[in-house]
Each structure stands twice: as structure tokens, then as C-alpha cells.
Motif scaffolding. Structure first.
Motif, short mmCIF file in Angstrom:
data_model
loop_
_atom_site.label_atom_id
_atom_site.label_comp_id
_atom_site.label_asym_id
_atom_site.label_seq_id
_atom_site.Cartn_x
_atom_site.Cartn_y
_atom_site.Cartn_z
N ILE A 11 -4.96 8.35 0.71
CA ILE A 11 -5.35 7.05 0.19
C ILE A 11 -4.32 6.64 -0.85
N ASP A 12 -4.33 5.39 -1.26
CA ASP A 12 -3.47 4.96 -2.36
C ASP A 12 -4.18 5.33 -3.67
N LEU A 19 -6.44 -5.03 -0.56
CA LEU A 19 -5.22 -4.48 0.04
C LEU A 19 -5.52 -3.16 0.74
N MET A 20 -6.47 -2.39 0.18
CA MET A 20 -6.84 -1.10 0.78
C MET A 20 -7.90 -1.25 1.86
N PRO A 33 -9.54 12.43 5.48
CA PRO A 33 -9.55 13.76 4.86
C PRO A 33 -8.31 14.55 5.27
N VAL A 34 -7.73 15.30 4.32
CA VAL A 34 -6.54 16.11 4.59
C VAL A 34 -6.76 17.50 4.02
N CYS A 35 -5.86 18.41 4.40
CA CYS A 35 -5.95 19.79 3.93
C CYS A 35 -5.36 19.90 2.53
N ALA A 36 -5.87 20.84 1.77
CA ALA A 36 -5.44 21.01 0.38
C ALA A 36 -3.95 21.28 0.24
N PRO A 37 -3.31 22.11 1.10
CA PRO A 37 -1.88 22.40 0.88
C PRO A 37 -0.97 21.18 0.93
N SER A 38 -1.42 20.09 1.57
CA SER A 38 -0.57 18.90 1.68
C SER A 38 -0.55 18.08 0.39
N VAL A 39 -1.44 18.41 -0.54
CA VAL A 39 -1.50 17.68 -1.79
C VAL A 39 -0.61 18.36 -2.81
N PRO A 40 0.38 17.65 -3.35
CA PRO A 40 1.28 18.29 -4.32
C PRO A 40 0.54 18.66 -5.59
N LEU A 93 0.84 -1.19 0.00
CA LEU A 93 0.00 0.00 0.00
C LEU A 93 0.88 1.24 0.00
N ASN A 94 0.52 2.20 -0.84
CA ASN A 94 1.30 3.43 -0.95
C ASN A 94 0.35 4.62 -0.78
N GLU A 95 0.03 4.94 0.44
CA GLU A 95 -0.93 6.01 0.72
C GLU A 95 -0.25 7.38 0.66
#
Length: 710
Positions: free
Chosen positions: A323-324, A426-427, A451-458, A280-282
Motif C-alpha cells: 500500500i502507499d 488516489l488510493m 497482503p505480503v510476506c514479512a521478508p519483503s518489508v525493509p 501513488l507510491n505503493e
């Protein structure tokens, strides 16, 4: 007869001191020696996976009903490995006396007088009567379990252990082809089964290792020529003077190579799943971007099939989740692609929600987040196709198995659903299927995501075409080490065209020698080469002091993580898969050497393109006969023609676009000129932008509560 040596059974007399001593003391309780146990185990070392009962050590001790019990005791004392004796009459077995039960009975009150000093038939009759009382059946067939010597060891264990618990571990009778009876110790049989388990495990491990080695070799052998095929298409596309016909041929080669690469990837994915190597590659992931990308990629395919592609996303589904994303994209692509492929008419719908919902079942509320801050996301792919026959449902997720519809289509490998199910499991989820023949099928699964914040997404990488090396340093020397001439030539052509100084080596030994004289700043090192491979060459270079100043990027066609780990452990600074992508290669070189590139002007506009752009930006509110916008011209063309144009642009098929351009009326010459110029210069994105508004009568992503940011 005693043992395999067929020795005569010794008759104990009253003068035998062992009998006299035994009569006045506690009954003898056997304790087979460790040496005897080791001897049996050594005999079992010769077993193979095809061994039968004939390959096991057995005993052929037979007595008649009138033999005294003292003789049986002597036999047991003399042969610690003897599991029991067979009692015969008229050349047939009338019973067996197991070793353990014999000593149990003579240890009872008056057991010595009753069973040692009398014929063995007394003990046999007593034991059979006891069995009849306990089992209320004829005990002889149960006690004397008879199996042929060709019986498999596993089968014999299974049958023997089905006997009543107090008989399960008693010896069994093995019948030979010559009607010779032999007695097999149940404990020896269990040891033999244990040995077979070990042999089977070793065989499976060896098979998995051989399979992994084979796939690694095949991956290298297949990806290496693909590296040349796809690499040269990238190099040749840089030639602006290449004719339209040759560009068309390049596109065909590239599409065929990419398709073959996808098939190789499917087989390797399945192999990694079977061997437990898939991990898994989250990462922080933009779910909305994924949905929009899938819609844009598949809507023309659906339109060409006469289907309506519908995406529904609940308003409370977060845009950014951990998530992956790669595996989720592959699963949704497989499910949606299959739905479009096997649906003759109607629609294909993807629903995404943050509650567990089934199209044919009631909705089950689910907490927004759990104690780990995770949310359950539900995905459904529903089609209006022919449905799946009930007898095919159980085989749906088996590798290389297709439904009748799939087989009739002649498409695919039968791996898509198997890989998708494995990825979903696997997920942490499981794909469920409901289908009604003649009405359609729904594939659904639930995944936990945080759920995560937008700035953490490249941000998505921007692809730009590098045309030259910026002159920040006098010379950048690169050494290409590869045993395949075509692989070296691809890299040499590409890198020299940008301004790098490049030398070649055809094996690891040449690479080490050239490194000493050429002093390259960076080495592109193939890891599988004759004479000396890339691992040893890297270690030799890095072991020297000045070798630490040389960056080494491994070129590998392997798809397995353990080889990548070995690559980095050998001293390589980075690795890159074959076939390589030009942008990935140049990015890695820039990162390790600190160089930068001069990029092609994004507009890259020829005079004709500039004219077309001016036409597009004219005011459409008051179009004249000669200065109307391209959109106005396009709107006058038939809808089927516009759909064909959009699909051709989506597939990067310039030849099809040029054929469609020939159908444009002379009065729309400006539209024809622009489209022809864009096709010849591979500016397919501009054609897509122009046709998008005409193609979409509905929003790209249907949501209960529209999300403007999509």
C-alpha cells in the motif's frame, strides 16, 4: 440593408436571367465557400474571454412585408454568409426568414410560384402558421429570439439551444443600444463558443503553469533559508561543549523550522493534488508498526487533553501489506490529530478491520481477498466531540475551509481534510463522515491492500551519529556549489568536521573551473544559481571524459517530480531535497564514494549515566533506603508530574524536564541526577523508557485477539 456595409438591397426584375433560369430549374441551394468560412473564423480569432455578442459578425438585412421572394433569393446568392433576413413594418421586426428554411419552403411543390413570385409576407404568414400548428403557441417570440448585444456568448448559446429542436439552430436577433436590429448566425455563435472554450483552456493552462512556476520558486525561496536554519541546528548539536541554555535555544529553532517545513509541505501537497501531479507510491509496508508509531506519538497529546486514545485492530488484519504507506500515515495522522484537537472530553478511537464496517450502520461482510489477491481494509476514527453542524458538512473537504470549531481554535490551515480526502481517493477509497452534534463524529474509509510476506518489508533504518570519516582512503575531496553563502557554510562545517576535504563554488561557472583544478570525487550541486545554473554546469562536467568519474548529487528545493526528472536527465547521479537531513546526506555520500564512518558509541555513557544505569538494574525485590531502582523512585512521584515529564521528553524539551527535576525531593537525589544528566545530553529516549511503564495502564494497541509481535 445587406451586410455590415449597409448596401441597398438589389431589386431583381423579371429581366434578371437568374430569376428566369431559376423558375424552370431546381431551386438554388446555397453552399457557402470555404473562403467565407475561413473569413468568419479569422474574425473570431479576435475574441477574448470577455467578448459579448457585440464582438461577433452579424448581418442587418431588412425587408418589408411587400418585398418579393425573388429579391430575398438574390440576397442569399450574393451573400453566402447571410443567415436570414428580418421582415419589418413601421420600424419594428414582425418576423425573420432563416436562410435554410427559405430554401426548404421554395423547394416544395409550387414553392417557386408561391414564395418567389409573391411578397415575402406570404411565406412569413405560412411559416408562422406552421409554427403555431406545431407548437400550439404564439411562434413569433420563439422564432425571433431577441438578445441584447451585451449578452455573453455562453449565455446566448444556452438560451438559443433551449428552443425546440427544429428551431434551435435558426439565427437570433441581436438588439443594439441604438435600437438597431442585427441577425446572428447560430453556427457562428457556436464557433465563437468553441473559440472561448479554447481561450479558457489556454488561460487555465497558463494559470496552472504560472502557479507551478510560482510554487516552484517559492518552494526554493522558502526551503533555502530553512536549509540553513535546520542545517546549522544539526551542525551545532554536534558540539558537546554547548551549554544547556544554547541547546534549549537550538531545540526551539529546530521545532519552529520543522513546523514551517510541514506547512510548506501541506501547501505544496495541495498544489500537486490540484494539478494532478500526486502519484501513488505503493510499497511493502508494516501496518502494525504504523499503528504502534501513531499510538506512541499521539497518546501523550491525548493524555494532556484528558482523552483516552484507543486503537482497535481486528486479529485478521495482516501485518504486512502492499500500500502507499506514506499517504496512509498522513491521512491517519490528520484524522486522529483533528479528533484529539477538537474533542474536549471522552475518547478518540481508531478501528482497523478487514471488513467494511460503519460504527452507526450494520456490518457488511466483504471477501477476504479478490481475484487480484487484494483485501479491503476499513479504517474508522471516532471521537466523542461536539460534532459537526449539518450546514458545514458539504464544505468539510474544501481547501482552506474550516468548521466553526476549527476557526475558533485558531489552529491549522484548513488543508488537512482536503489533502486526506485527495490521498484516500488516489488510493481508491473515499472518506465518509457521520456526525451527531453533542455526541461525536466518525470519519471512515476503505482501501484495497495486498497482503505480503514479512521478508519483503525493509527493516526500519537505524540512525547513528557519525563522528568521523574512517581512514580507508587518503583523502576524499568534495566540492560544494551553491550561490547562498549560508547554505555552503552548513555543508562545509558538517563535512570538514568529519574529515572530508571541501572546497566552495558560488555558481556553476566557478564549479566547472574548480572541478578542473581541484578534481573532486563528489560535487554537491545546487541547481538554481546565477551566471550558470547547476543543469548546465553538470552537463559540461559530465560531457568530459574524466567528468564521468565525479559523482554529482543535486541539491534541490523543488517538490515537483518533473524537475527531479530533468535533474537526472542533465547527468546528476542523485538528488537531495532541501532542507537536507544529516543522515540522508552522509548515506548518499557513502553510497557514491564507497566510504564509511566512525559512529558514536550508542551507550555514550558519561560516569553519571553509568551510575544511573546501575541504579536501574539493581534488584527491586529488596530495595534499601539508598539503593532503590529509578522506577521505584519514579513511582512515588505524582501521576500528573510523571505525565508532564513524559510529554516533555516526547517533545524533546529539555528546559521543561529540568524544571520538573527541581520538584523532585532531596531524598530522591539519584533520580534527579539521572534525569538532569539525560536532559542535558538529550537522551530523551531513556526518559521515555523510564516513564512508559508508569504512563500506560493499558496495552499500547488494543486488539480483539492480542498480537504479541506488536
Amino acid at each position: 440593408m445587406i451586410g455590415k456595409d449597409s448596401q441597398e438591397l438589389a431589386i431583381a426584375s423579371d429581366a434578371d436571367p437568374r430569376v428566369r433560369a431559376h423558375a424552370s430549374t431546381e431551386p438554388f441551394r446555397p453552399n457557402p465557400s470555404l473562403e467565407n468560412f475561413i473569413a468568419i473564423v479569422k474574425q473570431l480569432d479576435n475574441l477574448t474571454l470577455h467578448s459579448t455578442l457585440a464582438d461577433l459578425p452579424t448581418s442587418d438585412c431588412k425587408v418589408d412585408a411587400n418585398t418579393f421572394g425573388e429579391e430575398i433569393e438574390t440576397a442569399f446568392q450574393s451573400h453566402p454568409d447571410l443567415p436570414g433576413v428580418m421582415v419589418t413594418a413601421n420600424d419594428r421586426i414582425i418576423g425573420i426568414v432563416p436562410r435554410a428554411r427559405f430554401f426548404e419552403w421554395i423547394s416544395r411543390p409550387y414553392g417557386v410560384e408561391l414564395y418567389l413570385k409573391r411578397p415575402i409576407r406570404v411565406l412569413l404568414e405560412t411559416m408562422i402558421q406552421d409554427l403555431n400548428n406545431r407548437l400550439d403557441v404564439d411562434a413569433y417570440p420563439i422564432r425571433c429570439l431577441l438578445l441584447g448585444e451585451t449578452s455573453s456568448i455562453d449565455q446566448a448559446v444556452e438560451i438559443a439551444l433551449q428552443r425546440p429542436a427544429f428551431l434551435a439552430y435558426e439565427p437570433i436577433v441581436v438588439a443594439g443600444a441604438d435600437r438597431q436590429w442585427r441577425l446572428l448566425d447560430m453556427y457562428v455563435l457556436l464557433l465563437a463558443q468553441s473559440q472561448l472554450f479554447k481561450l479558457a483552456k489556454d488561460a487555465a493552462d497558463a494559470a496552472n503553469k504560472a502557479k507551478s512556476e510560482f510554487l516552484a520558486s517559492m518552494s526554493h525561496e522558502l526551503r533555502t533559508p530553512l536549509n540553513a536554519i535546520l542545517g546549522f541546528t544539526q551542525v551545532m548539536r554536534r558540539d558537546a561543549e554547548l551549554s544547556a541554555a544554547h541547546q534549549q535555544h537550538l531545540n526551539i529553532i529546530n521545532r519552529a523550522g520543522e513546523h514551517l517545513l510541514d506547512l510548506i509541505g501541506d501547501v505544496l501537497d495541495m498544489s500537486k493534488i490540484e494539478s494532478g501531479r500526486t502519484t501513488l507510491n505503493e510499497t511493502d509496508f508494516d501496518l502494525y508498526r504504523l499503528l504502534n508509531g501513531l499510538h506512541e506519538m499521539l497518546q501523550l497529546k491525548a493524555a494532556a487533553a484528558g482523552l483516552k486514545l484507543i486503537f482497535e485492530c481486528e486479529s485478521d488484519v495482516p501485518q504486512y501489506v502492499r500500500i502507499d504507506g506514506g499517504k496512509l500515515r498522513q491521512v491517519l495522522t490528520n484524522l486522529l490529530g483533528n479528533a484529539i484537537k477538537f474533542t474536549p472530553s471522552g475518547s478518540v478511537t481508531l478501528r482497523v478491520s478487514s471488513v467494511i464496517r460503519h460504527s452507526s450502520l450494520e456490518t457488511h461482510p466483504f471477501p477476504r481477498t479478490n481475484d487480484r489477491g487484494q483485501m479491503t481494509l476499513s479504517f474508522e476514527v471516532e471521537d466523542t466531540g461536539a460534532g459537526i453542524a449539518p450546514e458545514e458538512m458539504n464544505r468539510l473537504f474544501e481547501p482552506f475551509r474550516q468548521t466553526e470549531t476549527g476557526r475558533n481554535s485558531g489552529q491549522g490551515t484548513g488543508l488537512g481534510l482536503a489533502i486526506s480526502q485527495s490521498f484516500v481517493r488516489l488510493m481508491g477509497g473515499d472518506i465518509r463522515v457521520t456526525s451527531t452534534q453533542g455526541k461525536g463524529t466518525t470519519f471512515a474509509f476503505d482501501l484495497e491492500a495486498k497482503p505480503v510476506c514479512a521478508p519483503s518489508v525493509p527493516a526500519p533504518p537505524q540512525t547513528r551519529k557519525a563522528i568521523a570519516l574512517a581512514s580507508e582512503r587518503p583523502e576524499c575531496r568534495i566540492l560544494v556549489a551553491d550561490d547562498r553563502p549560508e547554505s555552503r557554510l552548513v555543508l562545509v562545517e558538517l563535512l570538514t568536521s568529519l574529515g572530508f576535504s571541501v572546497r566552495e563554488a558560488q555558481n556553476g561557472r566557478e564549479a566547472v573551473e574548480l572541478w578542473s583544478s581541484y578534481s573532486p570525487h563528489l560535487i554537491l550541486m545546487d541547481m538554481r544559481m546565477p551566471v550558470m545554473d547547476g543543469f548546465e554546469a553538470t552537463q559540461r562536467i559530465k560531457s568530459q571524459l574524466k567528468g564521468q568519474a565525479t559523482a554529482i548529487i543535486a541539491l534541490t528545493a523543488s517538490a515537483f517530480d518533473n524537475e527531479r526528472q530533468a535533474i537526472l536527465a542533465s547527468g546528476c547521479d542523485d538528488f537531495m531535497n532541501k532542507p537536507f537531513r544529516e543522515d540522508v546526506l552522509l548515506d548518499k555520500i557513502a553510497r557514491h564514494l564507497g566510504v564509511s564512518y566512525i559512529y558514536e558509541d550508542p551507550s555514550g555513557a558519561s560516569p553519571q549515566e553509568t551510575l544511573c544505569k546501575q541504579c536501574e538494574t539493581q534488584n527491586p525485590a529488596n530495595p534499601g533506603a539508598d539503593d532503590r531502582s529509578l522506577s521505584d523512585y519514579l513511582s512515588q512521584m505524582p501521576p500528573d508530574w510523571i505525565a508532564d515529564l513524559h510529554q516533555a521528553a516526547l517533545k524533546c524539551r529539555d528546559d521543561e524536564i529540568l524544571q520538573l527535576v527541581k520538584m523532585i525531593p532531596e531524598s530522591y537525589s539519584e533520580l534527579a541526577k539521572c534525569l538532569a544528566d539525560w536532559a542535558e545530553n538529550f537522551l530523551f529516549d531513556r526518559i521515555l523508557e523510564l516513564t512508559q511503564s508508569e504512563m500506560q495502564a493499558e496495552p499500547t494497541l488494543e486488539k480483539h485477539n492480542a498480537i504479541a509481535s506488536l
